[in-house]
Design a protein around this motif. Sequence first.
Motif, PDB file in Angstrom:
ATOM      1  N   VAL A  87       0.852  -1.185   0.000  1.00  0.00           N
ATOM      2  CA  VAL A  87       0.000   0.000   0.000  1.00  0.00           C
ATOM      3  C   VAL A  87       0.890   1.237   0.000  1.00  0.00           C
ATOM      4  CG1 VAL A  87      -1.824   1.255   1.217  1.00  0.00           C
ATOM      5  CG2 VAL A  87      -1.749  -1.236   1.333  1.00  0.00           C
ATOM      6  N   MET A  88       0.576   2.207  -0.867  1.00  0.00           N
ATOM      7  CA  MET A  88       1.390   3.417  -0.997  1.00  0.00           C
ATOM      8  C   MET A  88       0.887   4.503  -0.054  1.00  0.00           C
ATOM      9  SD  MET A  88       1.843   3.492  -5.130  1.00  0.00           S
ATOM     10  CE  MET A  88       1.983   1.950  -6.037  1.00  0.00           C
ATOM     11  N   ALA A  89       0.875   4.199   1.234  1.00  0.00           N
ATOM     12  CA  ALA A  89       0.387   5.124   2.254  1.00  0.00           C
ATOM     13  C   ALA A  89       1.492   5.401   3.260  1.00  0.00           C
ATOM     14  CB  ALA A  89      -0.827   4.516   2.959  1.00  0.00           C
ATOM     15  N   PRO A  90       1.387   6.500   4.017  1.00  0.00           N
ATOM     16  CA  PRO A  90       2.414   6.806   5.021  1.00  0.00           C
ATOM     17  C   PRO A  90       2.493   5.751   6.111  1.00  0.00           C
ATOM     18  CG  PRO A  90       1.021   8.715   4.591  1.00  0.00           C
ATOM     19  CD  PRO A  90       0.359   7.555   3.936  1.00  0.00           C
ATOM     20  N   GLU A  91       1.360   5.109   6.391  1.00  0.00           N
ATOM     21  CA  GLU A  91       1.322   4.034   7.394  1.00  0.00           C
ATOM     22  C   GLU A  91       0.309   2.994   6.941  1.00  0.00           C
ATOM     23  OE1 GLU A  91      -1.802   6.247  10.392  1.00  0.00           O
ATOM     24  OE2 GLU A  91       0.346   6.483  10.727  1.00  0.00           O
ATOM     25  N   ARG A  92       0.285   1.857   7.610  1.00  0.00           N
ATOM     26  CA  ARG A  92      -0.609   0.780   7.187  1.00  0.00           C
ATOM     27  C   ARG A  92      -2.074   1.228   7.180  1.00  0.00           C
ATOM     28  NH1 ARG A  92       1.331  -5.354   8.402  1.00  0.00           N
ATOM     29  NH2 ARG A  92       3.573  -5.024   8.129  1.00  0.00           N
ATOM     30  N   SER A  93      -2.781   0.751   6.182  1.00  0.00           N
ATOM     31  CA  SER A  93      -4.195   1.069   6.082  1.00  0.00           C
ATOM     32  C   SER A  93      -4.993   0.272   7.112  1.00  0.00           C
ATOM     33  CB  SER A  93      -4.710   0.743   4.676  1.00  0.00           C
ATOM     34  OG  SER A  93      -6.117   0.801   4.624  1.00  0.00           O
ATOM     35  N   LYS A  94      -5.926   0.946   7.775  1.00  0.00           N
ATOM     36  CA  LYS A  94      -6.778   0.232   8.737  1.00  0.00           C
ATOM     37  C   LYS A  94      -7.676  -0.770   8.026  1.00  0.00           C
ATOM     38  CE  LYS A  94     -10.378   3.820   8.846  1.00  0.00           C
ATOM     39  NZ  LYS A  94     -11.118   4.762   9.724  1.00  0.00           N
ATOM     40  N   PHE A  95      -7.825  -0.610   6.707  1.00  0.00           N
ATOM     41  CA  PHE A  95      -8.657  -1.527   5.941  1.00  0.00           C
ATOM     42  C   PHE A  95      -7.873  -2.748   5.447  1.00  0.00           C
ATOM     43  CE2 PHE A  95     -10.404   2.790   5.079  1.00  0.00           C
ATOM     44  CZ  PHE A  95     -11.567   2.648   5.831  1.00  0.00           C
ATOM     45  N   LEU A  96      -6.537  -2.622   5.427  1.00  0.00           N
ATOM     46  CA  LEU A  96      -5.662  -3.732   5.018  1.00  0.00           C
ATOM     47  C   LEU A  96      -4.514  -3.847   6.019  1.00  0.00           C
ATOM     48  CD1 LEU A  96      -5.488  -2.902   1.186  1.00  0.00           C
ATOM     49  CD2 LEU A  96      -6.665  -4.881   2.185  1.00  0.00           C
ATOM     50  N   PRO A  97      -4.820  -4.137   7.271  1.00  0.00           N
ATOM     51  CA  PRO A  97      -3.783  -4.103   8.312  1.00  0.00           C
ATOM     52  C   PRO A  97      -2.687  -5.139   8.151  1.00  0.00           C
ATOM     53  CG  PRO A  97      -5.820  -5.066   9.155  1.00  0.00           C
ATOM     54  CD  PRO A  97      -6.141  -4.513   7.805  1.00  0.00           C
ATOM     55  N   ASP A  98      -2.945  -6.197   7.381  1.00  0.00           N
ATOM     56  CA  ASP A  98      -1.935  -7.242   7.184  1.00  0.00           C
ATOM     57  C   ASP A  98      -0.997  -6.949   6.027  1.00  0.00           C
ATOM     58  OD1 ASP A  98      -4.187  -7.587   5.466  1.00  0.00           O
ATOM     59  OD2 ASP A  98      -3.544  -9.629   5.007  1.00  0.00           O
ATOM     60  N   VAL A  99      -1.233  -5.847   5.306  1.00  0.00           N
ATOM     61  CA  VAL A  99      -0.423  -5.535   4.128  1.00  0.00           C
ATOM     62  C   VAL A  99       0.578  -4.435   4.459  1.00  0.00           C
ATOM     63  CG1 VAL A  99      -0.453  -4.760   1.733  1.00  0.00           C
ATOM     64  CG2 VAL A  99      -2.356  -6.150   2.626  1.00  0.00           C
ATOM     65  N   PRO A 100       1.869  -4.684   4.274  1.00  0.00           N
ATOM     66  CA  PRO A 100       2.877  -3.651   4.564  1.00  0.00           C
ATOM     67  C   PRO A 100       2.839  -2.522   3.537  1.00  0.00           C
ATOM     68  CG  PRO A 100       3.922  -5.575   3.599  1.00  0.00           C
ATOM     69  CD  PRO A 100       2.494  -5.948   3.836  1.00  0.00           C
ATOM     70  N   THR A 101       3.255  -1.346   3.966  1.00  0.00           N
ATOM     71  CA  THR A 101       3.354  -0.217   3.038  1.00  0.00           C
ATOM     72  C   THR A 101       4.577  -0.409   2.132  1.00  0.00           C
ATOM     73  OG1 THR A 101       4.780   1.095   4.492  1.00  0.00           O
ATOM     74  CG2 THR A 101       2.383   1.307   4.793  1.00  0.00           C
ATOM     75  N   PHE A 102       4.636   0.362   1.071  1.00  0.00           N
ATOM     76  CA  PHE A 102       5.821   0.358   0.215  1.00  0.00           C
ATOM     77  C   PHE A 102       7.031   0.811   1.016  1.00  0.00           C
ATOM     78  CE2 PHE A 102       3.061  -0.587  -3.108  1.00  0.00           C
ATOM     79  CZ  PHE A 102       3.695  -0.631  -4.346  1.00  0.00           C
ATOM     80  N   LYS A 103       6.830   1.799   1.906  1.00  0.00           N
ATOM     81  CA  LYS A 103       7.945   2.302   2.716  1.00  0.00           C
ATOM     82  C   LYS A 103       8.506   1.209   3.615  1.00  0.00           C
ATOM     83  CE  LYS A 103       7.414   7.287   3.001  1.00  0.00           C
ATOM     84  NZ  LYS A 103       7.413   8.449   3.923  1.00  0.00           N
ATOM     85  N   GLU A 104       7.638   0.425   4.189  1.00  0.00           N
ATOM     86  CA  GLU A 104       8.091  -0.688   5.028  1.00  0.00           C
ATOM     87  C   GLU A 104       8.937  -1.670   4.235  1.00  0.00           C
ATOM     88  OE1 GLU A 104       5.219  -2.299   8.224  1.00  0.00           O
ATOM     89  OE2 GLU A 104       3.889  -1.371   6.743  1.00  0.00           O
ATOM     90  N   GLN A 105       8.677  -1.739   2.941  1.00  0.00           N
ATOM     91  CA  GLN A 105       9.391  -2.692   2.087  1.00  0.00           C
ATOM     92  C   GLN A 105      10.596  -2.052   1.392  1.00  0.00           C
ATOM     93  OE1 GLN A 105       6.666  -5.498  -0.129  1.00  0.00           O
ATOM     94  NE2 GLN A 105       5.084  -4.106   0.643  1.00  0.00           N
ATOM     95  N   GLY A 106      10.935  -0.832   1.812  1.00  0.00           N
ATOM     96  CA  GLY A 106      12.151  -0.198   1.306  1.00  0.00           C
ATOM     97  C   GLY A 106      11.961   0.710   0.108  1.00  0.00           C
TER      98      GLY A 106
END
Length: 316
Positions: A223-242
């Motif tokens: 997800v291309m968001a500043p932090e994890r989406s509350k609607f997709l809590p199990d999906v890491p953000t792009f930032k988390e993945q580097g």
Amino acid sequence: MQHIIRSCAAIAAAIMLFFAPPQVANAFPDEGLKLIVAYGAGGGTDVTARLLAKDLEATIGHPVTVENITGGGGWTGWSALANAQPDGYTIGYINVPNIYAGFLNPEMSRSENLSSFTPLMNHVTDYCVWAVSADSPFHSVADVIEAAKAEALSIAAHGFGGDDHLAIMRMERMTDASFNVIHNTSTAISLTQVLGGHVQVLGANVSEVIKLHEAGELRVIGVMAPERSKFLPDVPTFKEQGFDQVWSVSRGIAAPAGLPDDVKQILIKALKETLSSDAHRNAAEQLGLSLDIIEGEEYAKFLADTEGEVKTLMGW
């Protein structure tokens, strides 16, 4: 004598008519509104619009009819909105950044631009995602990037210069990956292509993939968001993945340019009342929509600032 009385009565009636106050026009709105959506049924904008239409009807006491006018990367519908009578009875969604390509791109030679509209209020900010079919070999953004460095991957997007496309372009520049972008007129078509195995990756928005992700038919990988989406809590953000990537589509409501200020203020008040209600917020959350209310002049500034960002990114 009766002749004189009748004459006097006629004169009195004429005098009363002359000095009578002018008839006051019916207060706006005194009939239903049309809400233009520049994309097909089933996509994020259409879902957002139909929720608004239902709740706005309760606020204004008149029907609000959604009309899907597709084609031209959204500009068939936006042109219809821009050229509608500026009386407040036709409003529509404008999608940022998607709307800019149609007039910033010098190849388009389009006469309309932001000044063709009266911005009213932003409604929803929906972050971009990448997703794959459940049987895809890709389980992370890094998996996709590494494969796309070796050989161009097919990825579905919603229109040239739209949020999905701009996000893909940024990732190509950041990573030297290469994608074959498949542009579609609606996310529903893109979903069909990816689920059917015809396209390898889906570029879409959070609200458009939640149900399929939860059902296990689609796997959202970032997800291309500043932090994890509350609607997709199990999906890491792009930032988390580097990958320093934050991108979204903003869906807001506008009217044609030339809208009288009193009508503009009535519409803004009605929209704010609708969008701020607990019932609307709860319904939006059920659909995976993140409300982001920006009104009036502040919304106009947001549109102008984002236009500048797109100019820089696209080189227009």
